[in-house]
Design a protein around this motif. Structure first.
Motif, mmCIF file in Angstrom:
data_model
loop_
_atom_site.group_PDB
_atom_site.id
_atom_site.type_symbol
_atom_site.label_atom_id
_atom_site.label_comp_id
_atom_site.label_asym_id
_atom_site.label_seq_id
_atom_site.Cartn_x
_atom_site.Cartn_y
_atom_site.Cartn_z
ATOM 1 N N SER A 602 0.836 -1.200 0.000
ATOM 2 C CA SER A 602 0.000 0.000 0.000
ATOM 3 C C SER A 602 0.872 1.252 0.000
ATOM 4 O O SER A 602 2.006 1.239 0.488
ATOM 5 C CB SER A 602 -0.923 0.002 1.215
ATOM 6 N N VAL A 603 0.318 2.329 -0.545
ATOM 7 C CA VAL A 603 1.054 3.586 -0.691
ATOM 8 C C VAL A 603 0.191 4.725 -0.173
ATOM 9 O O VAL A 603 -1.030 4.740 -0.391
ATOM 10 C CB VAL A 603 1.435 3.849 -2.164
ATOM 11 N N ALA A 604 0.817 5.677 0.500
ATOM 12 C CA ALA A 604 0.133 6.894 0.943
ATOM 13 C C ALA A 604 0.976 8.093 0.538
ATOM 14 O O ALA A 604 2.199 8.082 0.698
ATOM 15 C CB ALA A 604 -0.089 6.880 2.450
ATOM 16 N N ILE A 605 0.324 9.103 0.012
ATOM 17 C CA ILE A 605 1.011 10.343 -0.319
ATOM 18 C C ILE A 605 0.576 11.402 0.693
ATOM 19 O O ILE A 605 -0.614 11.567 0.966
ATOM 20 C CB ILE A 605 0.719 10.782 -1.772
ATOM 21 N N PHE A 606 1.550 12.067 1.277
ATOM 22 C CA PHE A 606 1.303 12.976 2.394
ATOM 23 C C PHE A 606 1.480 14.417 1.935
ATOM 24 O O PHE A 606 2.559 14.814 1.498
ATOM 25 C CB PHE A 606 2.268 12.657 3.531
ATOM 26 N N TYR A 731 -9.691 20.518 12.446
ATOM 27 C CA TYR A 731 -9.027 19.306 12.009
ATOM 28 C C TYR A 731 -7.595 19.609 11.586
ATOM 29 O O TYR A 731 -7.310 20.635 10.975
ATOM 30 C CB TYR A 731 -9.782 18.650 10.851
ATOM 31 N N ASP A 732 -6.714 18.675 11.919
ATOM 32 C CA ASP A 732 -5.305 18.808 11.539
ATOM 33 C C ASP A 732 -4.963 17.955 10.328
ATOM 34 O O ASP A 732 -3.986 18.224 9.639
ATOM 35 C CB ASP A 732 -4.407 18.402 12.708
ATOM 36 N N LEU A 733 -5.740 16.885 10.086
ATOM 37 C CA LEU A 733 -5.404 15.958 9.010
ATOM 38 C C LEU A 733 -6.665 15.320 8.456
ATOM 39 O O LEU A 733 -7.525 14.869 9.223
ATOM 40 C CB LEU A 733 -4.459 14.854 9.528
ATOM 41 N N TYR A 734 -6.786 15.328 7.124
ATOM 42 C CA TYR A 734 -7.807 14.557 6.434
ATOM 43 C C TYR A 734 -7.169 13.281 5.898
ATOM 44 O O TYR A 734 -6.101 13.317 5.278
ATOM 45 C CB TYR A 734 -8.400 15.347 5.263
ATOM 46 N N ILE A 735 -7.819 12.145 6.116
ATOM 47 C CA ILE A 735 -7.358 10.864 5.593
ATOM 48 C C ILE A 735 -8.407 10.365 4.608
ATOM 49 O O ILE A 735 -9.579 10.196 4.977
ATOM 50 C CB ILE A 735 -7.151 9.833 6.714
ATOM 51 N N SER A 768 -6.526 21.189 -3.374
ATOM 52 C CA SER A 768 -6.653 22.461 -4.088
ATOM 53 C C SER A 768 -7.724 23.374 -3.517
ATOM 54 O O SER A 768 -7.788 24.550 -3.890
ATOM 55 C CB SER A 768 -6.969 22.189 -5.565
ATOM 56 N N ALA A 769 -8.571 22.878 -2.615
ATOM 57 C CA ALA A 769 -9.657 23.703 -2.078
ATOM 58 C C ALA A 769 -9.110 24.753 -1.116
ATOM 59 O O ALA A 769 -8.159 24.515 -0.374
ATOM 60 C CB ALA A 769 -10.685 22.823 -1.377
ATOM 61 N N SER A 770 -9.747 25.918 -1.133
ATOM 62 C CA SER A 770 -9.296 27.018 -0.282
ATOM 63 C C SER A 770 -9.655 26.789 1.179
ATOM 64 O O SER A 770 -8.954 27.256 2.076
ATOM 65 C CB SER A 770 -9.910 28.334 -0.766
ATOM 66 N N PHE A 771 -10.759 26.077 1.467
ATOM 67 C CA PHE A 771 -11.173 25.908 2.851
ATOM 68 C C PHE A 771 -10.317 24.903 3.610
ATOM 69 O O PHE A 771 -10.466 24.754 4.824
ATOM 70 C CB PHE A 771 -12.657 25.507 2.928
ATOM 71 N N THR A 772 -9.439 24.182 2.907
ATOM 72 C CA THR A 772 -8.537 23.240 3.577
ATOM 73 C C THR A 772 -7.093 23.720 3.541
ATOM 74 O O THR A 772 -6.167 22.910 3.606
ATOM 75 C CB THR A 772 -8.629 21.851 2.906
ATOM 76 N N SER A 773 -6.874 25.001 3.438
ATOM 77 C CA SER A 773 -5.519 25.528 3.256
ATOM 78 C C SER A 773 -4.626 25.292 4.467
ATOM 79 O O SER A 773 -3.399 25.387 4.347
ATOM 80 C CB SER A 773 -5.584 27.032 2.954
ATOM 81 N N VAL A 777 -3.269 16.560 4.337
ATOM 82 C CA VAL A 777 -4.084 15.532 3.686
ATOM 83 C C VAL A 777 -3.214 14.298 3.464
ATOM 84 O O VAL A 777 -2.064 14.403 3.019
ATOM 85 C CB VAL A 777 -4.657 16.024 2.342
ATOM 86 N N LEU A 778 -3.784 13.130 3.771
ATOM 87 C CA LEU A 778 -3.114 11.857 3.524
ATOM 88 C C LEU A 778 -3.998 11.030 2.590
ATOM 89 O O LEU A 778 -5.132 10.697 2.943
ATOM 90 C CB LEU A 778 -2.874 11.104 4.837
#
Length: 841
Positions: A602-606, A731-735, A768-773, A777-778
């Motif tokens: 499995s692969v995750a891009i951070f 929130y600090d991180l979206y998975i 790319s969304a402005s509200f998650t600046s 994201v993982l």
């Protein structure tokens, strides 16, 4: 008056008592085409044309030879020969207009200047401690190479020219045949993915020792061929002693007292570059080559930030702009037609073949004595035959001293080019990785047992990736029951000698803890500090040096060898000062895409937007610690992302919110059906989603830090709108799952304006969304049909049945549970990657 005239001046009496002086004028500029003047009649436009032509042809040759994975030196020599005396310059038009005799002095002057600065850069990267710590095997390979190759080279010179009375040519043949080029050998090993092999490391270390010995032999040979050879040799030795015992301490004192807090500016760089010319002049006056003085200055320069700054400012200009002129001079001196002068092609071919044998034979014998496999011994001998810039400099020096003529110079350049040309293809064919015939064991987070170690391969490109990655690992809940084994891999582009030296340093890392290796050692120090400050975490720092287009092969090979469950790679865009994402290194995007396509696990891009900063902020306040949100659409990638988030929820400082999006038409995300068998697979996916989420909900009842909610949306726009209203600032991180191969109505319309499709529809929108600046994201991809690495190749017949069977087999029985918490009282570790100094590593 006539006695004071130079050879280019002439007296002409005009018959009326006046005297005119005529001389050859070297024009540097013209009035241009508008005044009907030939711009090539002046020196500067002609020089620019010559420089542009050689750079252009080198680039073309590099593109042509790139599929064969040849080192750059092969393209450079070939470009010089094609443009030189055996190619275009042999035609009357090119010889008269592009390479007239009057322009050769300018070309040779700039080419020699390029060699001087190149050798200074080589000296900056030379580390004698590595040579002193080299093992017996490396020294034995070098010694055997010199003992066998030098007498053979000396004898082959007289085989080609039996009546030659000049012993200097035989000496230069002997030295050139015995040398091995370190940077190009590293490039070949990187191309065939053998840098980290035992014989690959032996070859690198041996080449490094051989490089230094050949420089010494060349300087001694030049001094002995000088008219006052004893004075030249003595003065050269005196100059070297002066540099080591007087100039080096003086440079340390000057640098220490002129720089404030290691803040070096253009004055320091210009001061050093001027010193290169001065040292070259002194060495030349002593009877040695000017490059010897430049090399010595590079060797004695105090290593640190100043040398790094000089390398950054000068290396690309010297290698990319100045050095092509050296290969042009080599090409102009090569005369293929002169090879058979006084002999025949059979004899010349016989001499060329014999030049291949000494290094291979001597190295094979040494490897046999040390118990190496026969194939590795032959490969090591083939690698030690790699020639490059060092060999060409030795030959050009012999040509300048008239020790070599057109025949002896040309035949050895051709032999060296062929030696280097064949090494890569032979090794690539010999060590080509055969495809596995057995089925590859699936390695996913979801299939990992809760009582086994969690093996993660973390890829790092620069220090900017370190802090976020370390905090992500710390929050992955290492426990006594399920510890985390981290393989921290620093990825370095193989660009030349400086990057190749990292491999040699990495070979002796266990005995070199106190030595700072700049960026690479800073990264290793940060992860080693993670191990010392955390329980149940083990770290193994590694360095991978490779070209960007094949870097994914090294990553996937390491993941397979270390049997890792998850590869974490950093996003190719980095956080900028204004809070946005900047594309600091575009080739990294291609590396990430190739890893997604070929990974054996499995692969995750951070996408790091300050996860470390948020942890610092929360650790200073009594609160909930870090808040993570897992956004579930459906499919294997989302289940894998949920498995990782499930594991994180066991950490004492993590609060997890799982949000499942459902639509009016269906109770879960599903594929867009097109045919009956595909609809059957969709139903299995939906069933697997429901079962896995139900198991998660049952476990979450016992964990007050986990929240599960469902949101009703009908398309991608509504999904993003729902996410934007979820108190995102907390929130600090979206998975999220990558969603490879999934066409869900919940993400419909999101791919129309996709900037990075490799992140998936939802992942790209969140990045790319402005509200998650301010939210990291993982994006997770599960190893399976979506990734080809290590999997079986399926035919067109029975694909659907195979897919359905694998889903039932691999996911239908999963009972994964997160490891229990055993770090509830442990303080969160905040990395200090930027604060490590040389003494801490």
């Amino acid at each position: 008056m006539g006695a004071n005239l130079t050879k280019d001046e002439k007296l002409i009496e005009n018959g009326v008592g006046n005297t005119q002086i005529c001389y050859t004028k070297n024009l540097t500029r013209s009035g241009g085409l508008w005044r009907a003047e030939n711009p090539l009649a002046t020196s500067l436009p002609l020089f620019v044309l010559q420089l542009s032509l050689i750079i252009l042809i080198i680039r073309i040759m590099m593109l042509i030879l790139k599929p064969l994975r040849q080192p750059r030196i092969v393209a450079e020599i070939l470009a010089g020969v094609l443009l030189g005396g055996s190619g275009l310059a042999s035609t009357q038009f090119i010889h008269s207009h592009v390479f007239p005799v009057k322009s050769l002095m300018t070309l040779e002057t700039v080419a020699n200047l390029s060699m001087v600065y190149y050798m200074f850069l080589v000296g900056l990267e030379t580390d004698f401690t590595l040579i002193l710590r080299a093992g017996k095997k490396a020294y034995s390979v070098v010694l055997a190479g010199f003992v066998v190759a030098m007498p053979v080279g000396y004898g082959l010179f007289y085989k080609l020219q039996p009546k030659a009375s000049n012993h200097g040519g035989a000496i230069f043949w002997a030295v050139a045949l015995a040398c091995t080029n370190f940077p190009d050998l590293a490039r070949i090993l990187a191309n065939v993915k053998l840098l980290r092999s035992e014989f690959g490391r032996t070859a690198l270390t041996s080449a490094l020792i051989s490089d230094l010995c050949c420089w010494v032999f060349m300087v001694v040979a030049m001094a002995l061929l000088h008219q006052g050879k004893y004075f030249a040799l003595g003065s050269t030795i005196a100059f070297i002693i002066f540099c080591v015992f007087a100039l080096r301490p003086a440079l340390k004192w000057i640098i220490r007292h002129t720089a404030k807090e290691d803040n070096y500016n253009d004055f320091h760089v210009c001061f050093v570059l001027t010193g290169v010319i001065v040292c070259g002049f002194i060495a030349d006056a002593c009877g040695a080559h000017s490059i010897a003085g430049a090399f010595m200055l590079g060797v004695i320069m105090p290593k640190g930030d100043l040398t790094d700054t000089i390398m950054e400012k000068v290396e690309d200009f010297v290698s990319g702009i100045l050095m092509p002129l050296f290969f042009l001079i080599v090409g102009l001196r090569v005369k293929i037609g002169h090879i058979t002068y006084g002999t025949n092609w059979a004899n010349a071919f016989f001499v060329i073949v014999l030049t291949f044998i000494p290094k291979i034979l001597s190295t094979y014998c040494v490897s046999f004595l040390y118990g190496m496999p026969a194939l590795d011994g032959l490969s090591l001998g083939l690698l030690m035959n790699t020639k490059g810039l060092l060999s060409l400099i030795i030959l050009c020096t012999g040509r300048d001293l008239k020790a070599l003529d057109n025949q002896t110079f040309s035949i050895l350049v051709l032999a060296f080019w062929l030696m280097t040309l064949v090494v890569g293809p032979i090794l690539s064919f010999t060590y080509k990785r055969s495809r596995r015939t057995r089925q590859y064991k699936r390695r996913t987070i979801q299939s990992t047992k809760p009582d086994t170690d969690f093996r993660i391969l973390v890829c790092i490109h620069s220090m900017r990736n370190v802090s976020g990655m370390i905090n992500l690992l710390q929050n992955s809940n290492p426990t006594q029951l399920s510890p985390i084994n981290v393989f921290a891999v620093h990825l370095v582009e193989l660009t030349g000698r400086s990057s190749a030296m990292l491999i040699v340093h990495d070979t002796y890392s266990s005995t070199n803890k106190g030595r700072s290796r700049s960026n690479s050692d800073g990264i290793a120090s940060a992860f080693e500090s993670l191990e010392s400050h955390s329980n149940n975490v083990s770290v193994q720092p590694l360095t991978v040096v490779s070209a960007y287009d094949s870097m994914h092969e090294d990553i996937c090979s390491l993941a397979e060898d270390k049997r890792v469950t998850l590869i974490i790679i950093p996003f190719h865009k980095q956080l900028s000062m204004d809070g946005g994402l900047e594309d600091s290194n575009p080739p990294l995007r291609g590396v990430n895409q190739n890893v997604f396509a070929n990974a054996p696990c499995s692969v995750a891009i951070f996408v790091d937007r300050g996860l470390n900063a948020s942890m610092r902020r929360e650790s200073n306040h009594a609160g909930h610690g870090q808040r993570f949100a897992m956004l579930f659409i459906g499919g294997p990638d989302d289940r894998e992302a949920l498995a990782y988030a499930w594991r994180m929820s066991g950490h004492s400082s993590v609060s997890l919110t799982v949000v499942r999006f459902v639509s009016d038409e269906q109770n879960a995300a599903q594929l867009n059906p097109r045919e009956n068998k595909e609809e059957e697979c969709n139903n299995i996916e939906k069933q697997l989603d429901d079962e896995y989420l139900e198991k998660f909900r049952q476990d979450a009842k016992c964990n007050p830090s986990v929240t599960y909610i469902e949101k009703l949306t009908n398309n991608g726009e509504e999904t993003l709108k729902t996410i934007s209203t979820m108190e995102h600032h907390e929130y600090d991180l979206y998975i999220v799952g990558r969603g490879e191969g999934i066409e869900s109505p919940l993400t419909s319309g999101l791919t129309e304006w996709s900037d990075c499709p490799e992140l998936g529809a939802l992942g790209d929108s969140l990045v790319s969304a402005s509200f998650t600046s301010n939210v990291s994201v993982l994006i997770v991809q599960q190893h399976g049909e979506g990734s080809s690495g290590g999997g079986e190749e399926l035919g067109q017949v029975g694909v659907e049945e195979e897919h359905t069977g694998r889903l039932k087999e691999q996911f239908g029985h999963m009972t994964w549970q997160p490891p229990p918490r055993d770090n509830a009282d442990k303080e969160p570790f905040v990395p200090r990657a930027a604060q490590y100094n040389e003494d801490e590593y």
